[in-house]
Design an enzyme around this catalytic site. Sequence first.
Site, PDB file in Angstrom:
ATOM      1  N   LYS A 149     -13.866  15.769  13.765  1.00 22.85           N
ATOM      2  CA  LYS A 149     -14.714  15.692  14.960  1.00 22.85           C
ATOM      3  C   LYS A 149     -14.935  17.098  15.497  1.00 22.85           C
ATOM      4  O   LYS A 149     -14.016  17.735  15.984  1.00 22.85           O
ATOM      5  CB  LYS A 149     -14.057  14.806  16.012  1.00 22.85           C
ATOM      6  CG  LYS A 149     -14.962  14.561  17.198  1.00 22.85           C
ATOM      7  CD  LYS A 149     -14.674  13.232  17.844  1.00 22.85           C
ATOM      8  CE  LYS A 149     -15.913  12.789  18.614  1.00 22.85           C
ATOM      9  NZ  LYS A 149     -15.743  11.599  19.380  1.00 22.85           N
ATOM     10  N   GLU A 201      -5.744  -4.171  -0.374  1.00 21.97           N
ATOM     11  CA  GLU A 201      -6.070  -5.403   0.349  1.00 21.97           C
ATOM     12  C   GLU A 201      -7.223  -6.165  -0.305  1.00 21.97           C
ATOM     13  O   GLU A 201      -7.521  -7.284   0.084  1.00 21.97           O
ATOM     14  CB  GLU A 201      -6.464  -5.071   1.807  1.00 21.97           C
ATOM     15  CG  GLU A 201      -5.362  -4.447   2.650  1.00 21.97           C
ATOM     16  CD  GLU A 201      -5.278  -2.917   2.490  1.00 21.97           C
ATOM     17  OE1 GLU A 201      -5.772  -2.390   1.465  1.00 21.97           O
ATOM     18  OE2 GLU A 201      -4.708  -2.257   3.374  1.00 21.97           O
ATOM     19  N   TRP A 229     -19.505  14.119  14.026  1.00 21.16           N
ATOM     20  CA  TRP A 229     -18.585  13.902  12.903  1.00 21.16           C
ATOM     21  C   TRP A 229     -18.969  14.751  11.704  1.00 21.16           C
ATOM     22  O   TRP A 229     -20.143  14.869  11.365  1.00 21.16           O
ATOM     23  CB  TRP A 229     -18.589  12.440  12.474  1.00 21.16           C
ATOM     24  CG  TRP A 229     -18.073  11.488  13.506  1.00 21.16           C
ATOM     25  CD1 TRP A 229     -18.803  10.577  14.211  1.00 21.16           C
ATOM     26  CD2 TRP A 229     -16.722  11.344  13.942  1.00 21.16           C
ATOM     27  NE1 TRP A 229     -17.985   9.871  15.059  1.00 21.16           N
ATOM     28  CE2 TRP A 229     -16.705  10.315  14.914  1.00 21.16           C
ATOM     29  CE3 TRP A 229     -15.518  11.974  13.608  1.00 21.16           C
ATOM     30  CZ2 TRP A 229     -15.538   9.902  15.563  1.00 21.16           C
ATOM     31  CZ3 TRP A 229     -14.366  11.564  14.240  1.00 21.16           C
ATOM     32  CH2 TRP A 229     -14.377  10.545  15.211  1.00 21.16           C
ATOM     33  N   THR A 243       0.868  -1.184   0.000  1.00 23.51           N
ATOM     34  CA  THR A 243       0.000   0.000   0.000  1.00 23.51           C
ATOM     35  C   THR A 243       0.900   1.227   0.000  1.00 23.51           C
ATOM     36  O   THR A 243       2.034   1.177   0.481  1.00 23.51           O
ATOM     37  CB  THR A 243      -0.910   0.070   1.242  1.00 23.51           C
ATOM     38  OG1 THR A 243      -0.071   0.183   2.394  1.00 23.51           O
ATOM     39  CG2 THR A 243      -1.779  -1.149   1.371  1.00 23.51           C
TER      40      THR A 243
HETATM   41  P1  ADP Z   1      -3.655   3.832   0.076  1.00 20.85           P
HETATM   42  O1  ADP Z   1      -4.371   3.268   1.282  1.00 20.85           O
HETATM   43  O2  ADP Z   1      -2.201   3.938   0.287  1.00 20.85           O
HETATM   44  O3  ADP Z   1      -4.302   5.065  -0.490  1.00 20.85           O
HETATM   45  P2  ADP Z   1      -5.042   2.034  -1.674  1.00 20.85           P
HETATM   46  O4  ADP Z   1      -4.954   2.254  -3.128  1.00 20.85           O
HETATM   47  O5  ADP Z   1      -5.075   0.672  -1.167  1.00 20.85           O
HETATM   48  O6  ADP Z   1      -3.801   2.749  -1.066  1.00 20.85           O
HETATM   49  O7  ADP Z   1      -6.285   2.850  -1.157  1.00 20.85           O
HETATM   50  C1  ADP Z   1      -7.483   2.281  -0.718  1.00 20.85           C
HETATM   51  C2  ADP Z   1      -8.337   3.337  -0.114  1.00 20.85           C
HETATM   52  O8  ADP Z   1      -8.689   4.316  -1.100  1.00 20.85           O
HETATM   53  C3  ADP Z   1      -9.651   2.853   0.415  1.00 20.85           C
HETATM   54  O9  ADP Z   1      -9.510   2.275   1.684  1.00 20.85           O
HETATM   55  C4  ADP Z   1     -10.462   4.143   0.433  1.00 20.85           C
HETATM   56  O10 ADP Z   1     -10.159   4.930   1.559  1.00 20.85           O
HETATM   57  C5  ADP Z   1      -9.955   4.868  -0.791  1.00 20.85           C
HETATM   58  N1  ADP Z   1     -10.865   4.671  -1.930  1.00 20.85           N
HETATM   59  C6  ADP Z   1     -10.761   3.790  -2.928  1.00 20.85           C
HETATM   60  N2  ADP Z   1     -11.765   3.916  -3.805  1.00 20.85           N
HETATM   61  C7  ADP Z   1     -12.542   4.927  -3.362  1.00 20.85           C
HETATM   62  C8  ADP Z   1     -13.748   5.553  -3.819  1.00 20.85           C
HETATM   63  N3  ADP Z   1     -14.354   5.178  -4.943  1.00 20.85           N
HETATM   64  N4  ADP Z   1     -14.252   6.551  -3.080  1.00 20.85           N
HETATM   65  C9  ADP Z   1     -13.655   6.950  -1.940  1.00 20.85           C
HETATM   66  N5  ADP Z   1     -12.526   6.416  -1.454  1.00 20.85           N
HETATM   67  C10 ADP Z   1     -11.974   5.407  -2.155  1.00 20.85           C
END
Ligand code: ADP
Length: 538
Positions: free
Chosen positions: A433, A325, A438, A180
């Site tokens: 917060k 993941e 929230w 990640t």
């Molecule tokens: P990183 O965590 O380093 O950004 P990832 O590519 O694994 O790498 O990111 C996954 C995260 O991206 C998700 O847990 C979410 O927070 C965000 N995410 C992915 N797709 C979307 C979406 N369509 N809308 C909002 N957030 C998203």
Amino acid sequence: MQVPLSVGSLLEHAEKFFPKKEIISQTHDILHRLNYKEIGQRTRRLMSAMDELGIRNGDRVGTLAWNHHRHLEIYFAAPGMGSVLHTINIRLSPEDIIYIINHAEDKILFIDEDILPLIEHIHTHLTTVEAFVVMTDKAELPETTIQPLYSYEELLSAGDPAYEFAKDIDENQPAGMCYTSATTGKPKGVVYTHRAIVLHSFALGLADTAAISESDVSMPVVPQFHVNAWGTPFACTWFGSTQVMPGPRFTPKRLAEFIEKFNVTITAGVPTIWLGLLRELDQGNYDTSSLRAVLCGGSAAPLGLIKAFEEKYNIPFYHAYGATETTPLATISRLKSYQQDLSKEERFQERSRQGILVPGLQMKVVGEKGEVEWNGKEMGELLLKGPWIADEYYRDTRSNDAFIDGWFHTGDVVTVDEEGTIKIVDRTKDLIKSGGEWISSVEIENAIMAHDAVFEACVVAIPDDKWQERPIACVVLHEGIDTTITKETILEFLSPQFPKWWLPDDILFFEDIPKSSVGKFLKRELREQVKARYSPQE
Ligand code: ADP
């Protein structure tokens, strides 16, 4: 029958049934056109070359590369011989790249020629790499101190085009891994089994998800090092789609030209990419009528972006959600048959959410008092389970915080409506917060980005003595916009849409917003910049 699922079999299928279908690939110097028969033979040659170099079952094969056909060949050669494809994010800091390569214990590294200077700089810190391979169209290898260094094309020339894909693959053995991009702390490794990748590829082919098929011309804009270009190269190869690889350091102009020239039907990327393409489409005169789907994920797609693609350019736009993941496809937003009757505005609203769960996965949304009601209001953390969801981080004690009782805790706060449609409210760590309640930074950002003058907006929390935290909006205006847009203009635009206490305390104008290596807002860094604006030279 108990037949193990294997990644190599996806390319074997394409070799047999789609030998004439093409991969169009832009490298630094050349636009290559190869078919699946040639890609198959080159992949076999590569496997035999890696075998010669001592790569064995389970060894990690690292790549530092853009989207092109050679990278695609490694996608199949590494798992095809039982080793593990490890795509490395080339935009991370040198320290993170060193950490990732050493932690994964990569035995061989495949490197694009323009990434070589980076490796030159760090290679003495790499403790497990035994061979470096440079991918270039040039006959001569570049001058370098990296040893031992091989030429990709020379290895292939000496390789065996009839080398067999391994037949003794256990479907639960690792086929790939990605780290990640580490918004906080060290990057975390995720391992994909053969079974996970094959089942995820099936999911990408379903009519109500991405519906990838033979007739598609797919152009992955999302990098092959970002969750395997969201798995599209695996699925597209299996189904015999034409693939267009946009290569190194592409521009929005190149993307628009490729869409027109190669009749691209489906493409995938993060919102930042699509904002850039939109700008290009506004300036040029391109024929994009071949596009049947733009897949957008990685961060929330602003409603204004979806509307611009669909209303201005008649390009269907699909919002999807996932994570490293989750291989990554977890949800996708499509209207159900009976939702077609909604008003136009309601349909857009519905489709700007992240959609419903892809078949094959299970979800649970857990709030402070247990599972939340599906009423579109109650917020909770999204938990996922399924055959292409990871069950741990690779050799990392942080697994204990994210994988609990058989569920992956995504760290994303969502609501679910009566239809089962999820809406990402925020990442747990970005929620604001204020006075014990929230505030969703994402919701305010999207509302601001719907203003015609706004290019991008990012909302962060700053500490507040009275309320604990308060939102501040950082706004980038479109180029050439008149300067009468002020803080008040934006606040007036927002105030009918939100309760008063949600409205940002301040609107700050920026030239650009810091982004992560995969194009997401870097809120941590932005918070620092905001702090500096309020207390300069402290
Ligand atoms: P990183 O965590 O380093 O950004 P990832 O590519 O694994 O790498 O990111 C996954 C995260 O991206 C998700 O847990 C979410 O927070 C965000 N995410 C992915 N797709 C979307 C979406 N369509 N809308 C909002 N957030 C998203």
